[in-house]
Motif scaffolding. Structure first.
Motif, PDB file in Angstrom:
ATOM      1  N   SER A 182      -3.579   8.236  -3.181  1.00 53.81           N
ATOM      2  CA  SER A 182      -3.953   7.345  -2.082  1.00 53.81           C
ATOM      3  C   SER A 182      -5.119   7.899  -1.270  1.00 53.81           C
ATOM      4  CB  SER A 182      -2.754   7.111  -1.158  1.00 53.81           C
ATOM      5  OG  SER A 182      -1.722   6.423  -1.824  1.00 53.81           O
ATOM      6  N   SER A 183      -5.852   7.006  -0.619  1.00 58.90           N
ATOM      7  CA  SER A 183      -7.036   7.366   0.156  1.00 58.90           C
ATOM      8  C   SER A 183      -6.659   8.194   1.380  1.00 58.90           C
ATOM      9  CB  SER A 183      -7.752   6.107   0.607  1.00 58.90           C
ATOM     10  OG  SER A 183      -6.951   5.397   1.535  1.00 58.90           O
TER      11      SER A 183
ATOM     12  N   ASP B  81      -1.857  -5.107  -4.024  1.00 58.58           N
ATOM     13  CA  ASP B  81      -1.928  -3.804  -3.366  1.00 58.58           C
ATOM     14  C   ASP B  81      -0.518  -3.270  -3.170  1.00 58.58           C
ATOM     15  OD1 ASP B  81      -4.647  -3.749  -3.428  1.00 58.58           O
ATOM     16  OD2 ASP B  81      -4.956  -4.171  -1.316  1.00 58.58           O
TER      17      ASP B  81
ATOM     18  N   MET C   8      -5.007   6.021   4.048  1.00 55.90           N
ATOM     19  CA  MET C   8      -3.603   5.710   3.822  1.00 55.90           C
ATOM     20  C   MET C   8      -2.725   6.938   4.024  1.00 55.90           C
ATOM     21  SD  MET C   8      -3.202   2.577   3.573  1.00 55.90           S
ATOM     22  CE  MET C   8      -1.446   2.918   3.525  1.00 55.90           C
ATOM     23  N   GLN C   9      -3.212   8.108   3.664  1.00 55.34           N
ATOM     24  CA  GLN C   9      -2.452   9.330   3.908  1.00 55.34           C
ATOM     25  C   GLN C   9      -2.278   9.557   5.409  1.00 55.34           C
ATOM     26  OE1 GLN C   9      -0.922  10.889   1.652  1.00 55.34           O
ATOM     27  NE2 GLN C   9      -1.995  10.694  -0.299  1.00 55.34           N
TER      28      GLN C   9
ATOM     29  N   THR D   8       2.139   4.749  -0.433  1.00 48.00           N
ATOM     30  CA  THR D   8       1.338   5.961  -0.589  1.00 48.00           C
ATOM     31  C   THR D   8       1.851   6.829  -1.736  1.00 48.00           C
ATOM     32  OG1 THR D   8       2.688   6.915   1.170  1.00 48.00           O
ATOM     33  CG2 THR D   8       0.520   6.078   1.779  1.00 48.00           C
ATOM     34  N   CYS D   9       0.913   7.514  -2.357  1.00 46.13           N
ATOM     35  CA  CYS D   9       1.216   8.403  -3.482  1.00 46.13           C
ATOM     36  C   CYS D   9       0.122   9.458  -3.545  1.00 46.13           C
ATOM     37  CB  CYS D   9       1.292   7.602  -4.780  1.00 46.13           C
ATOM     38  SG  CYS D   9      -0.217   6.682  -5.143  1.00 46.13           S
TER      39      CYS D   9
ATOM     40  N   HIS E 292      -6.295  -2.391  -5.116  1.00 48.44           N
ATOM     41  CA  HIS E 292      -5.879  -0.990  -5.153  1.00 48.44           C
ATOM     42  C   HIS E 292      -4.777  -0.737  -6.188  1.00 48.44           C
ATOM     43  CE1 HIS E 292      -8.308   0.477  -1.829  1.00 48.44           C
ATOM     44  NE2 HIS E 292      -7.969  -0.604  -1.139  1.00 48.44           N
TER      45      HIS E 292
ATOM     46  N   HIS F 183       0.824  -1.217   0.000  1.00 47.00           N
ATOM     47  CA  HIS F 183       0.000   0.000   0.000  1.00 47.00           C
ATOM     48  C   HIS F 183       0.861   1.271   0.000  1.00 47.00           C
ATOM     49  CE1 HIS F 183      -4.105  -1.647   0.563  1.00 47.00           C
ATOM     50  NE2 HIS F 183      -3.477  -2.640   1.181  1.00 47.00           N
TER      51      HIS F 183
ATOM     52  N   HIS G 192      -0.918   2.110  -3.517  1.00 43.85           N
ATOM     53  CA  HIS G 192      -2.319   2.415  -3.229  1.00 43.85           C
ATOM     54  C   HIS G 192      -2.839   3.488  -4.191  1.00 43.85           C
ATOM     55  CE1 HIS G 192      -5.646   2.063  -0.226  1.00 43.85           C
ATOM     56  NE2 HIS G 192      -5.991   3.196  -0.824  1.00 43.85           N
ATOM     57  N   GLU G 193      -3.493   3.025  -5.276  1.00 41.65           N
ATOM     58  CA  GLU G 193      -4.059   3.903  -6.310  1.00 41.65           C
ATOM     59  C   GLU G 193      -2.964   4.731  -6.985  1.00 41.65           C
ATOM     60  OE1 GLU G 193      -7.054   3.227  -6.998  1.00 41.65           O
ATOM     61  OE2 GLU G 193      -7.673   2.214  -5.164  1.00 41.65           O
TER      62      GLU G 193
END
Length: 267
Positions: A19-20, A57, A23-24, A15-16, A90, A13, A60-61
């Motif tokens: 990301s949700s 995953d 997750m942030q 983060t970028c 994700h 997951h 994450h997005e």
């Protein structure tokens, strides 16, 4: 045959920008999943791994550049080690193909793959492709599995995908068609490796052992009617003996247990 050594990493997951909020918050208030992965890879350096499994995953997005960054990090820490990936709910398949695999493509379809490492067949399925969080194995993926199992492999095969079919609670695992279990049982499959549930678990189905790795981003304690999200993260070290027997042990990276959120489930 020689003993194979490998690592099973799941649900990083990373983060970028896309990301949700959850997750942030994890990255900001608990620990950045990128740092967890770096710690994991530093521990794996020097272990003479034959390959690494990453069961979904990953980012994450994320976008193409995020998958490029993941590939650079893995190759920097584990140069020359084969990397076998499955997609999670994700993950973005087009971004993965362009950024991680370096393909010039417009293909955003299911990611299915087959490779051999030292006589072991490694078959990748894409359980989240049609139904995201719930997962499924449609007929085209079962046919890919069938054809892959026909390949000659001295050590047999393993299957990797995101969704497990065994778990601590009945509401956790994916429902798979009976044909899937028949293929596993008849296909010289030494083990199935999955993630998604963010907790380590081992069980048997279809006469085959199934191994679910914990997450490198956050843990989930699966209780009877709720999922308790925590700041615990881990990965698995694995060994396959010459006769195909697999053993594994979880390696925890966080000794504490801070509850991040609680979701009612399965009521």
């Amino acid at each position: 045959m020689e003993t194979l050594h490998f690592a099973h990493i799941s649900d990083t997951h990373l983060t970028c920008g896309g990301s949700s909020p959850f997750m942030q918050r994890v990255a900001r208030e608990v620990r950045d999943p990128w740092d967890n992965l770096k710690d994991c890879l530093c521990q794996l350096q020097g272990k003479a791994l034959d390959f690494v499994l990453l069961t979904g995953d990953l980012v994450h997005e994320g976008e193409e550049e995020d998958y490029k960054a993941l590939k650079r990090l893995l190759e920097e820490k584990l140069p020359g080690v084969p990397l076998c990936c499955a997609m999670g709910n994700h993950d973005h398949r087009l971004a993965f193909r362009r950024g991680f695999l370096g393909e010039n493509t417009e293909d955003a379809g299911p990611y299915l793959a087959y490779t051999q490492v030292k006589g072991l067949g490694i078959i990748t399925l894409d359980s989240p492709y049609l139904h995201g969080t719930d997962g499924t194995l449609p007929p085209d993926q079962l046919e890919f599995l069938r054809k892959s199992l026909e390949q000659k492999t001295p050590r047999g095969n393993i299957v990797i995908l995101h969704h497990p079919v065994v778990g601590q609670q009945p509401w956790g695992p994916m429902e798979a068609p009976e044909e899937y279990f028949e293929l596993l049982e008849n296909g010289k499959v030494r083990g199935v490796f999955a993630g998604h549930l963010h907790c380590s678990f081992h069980g048997w189905r279809g006469g085959v052992p199934h191994y679910t790795a914990g997450s490198l981003a956050f843990g989930i304690d699966m209780e009877e009617h709720r999922a308790v999200y925590t700041d615990q993260w881990c990965y698995h070290l694995c060994r396959m003996e010459g006769d195909g027997t697999v053993s594994f042990w979880p390696v925890a990276l966080s000794p504490s247990r801070q509850v991040l959120q609680i979701k009612p489930m399965g009521s």
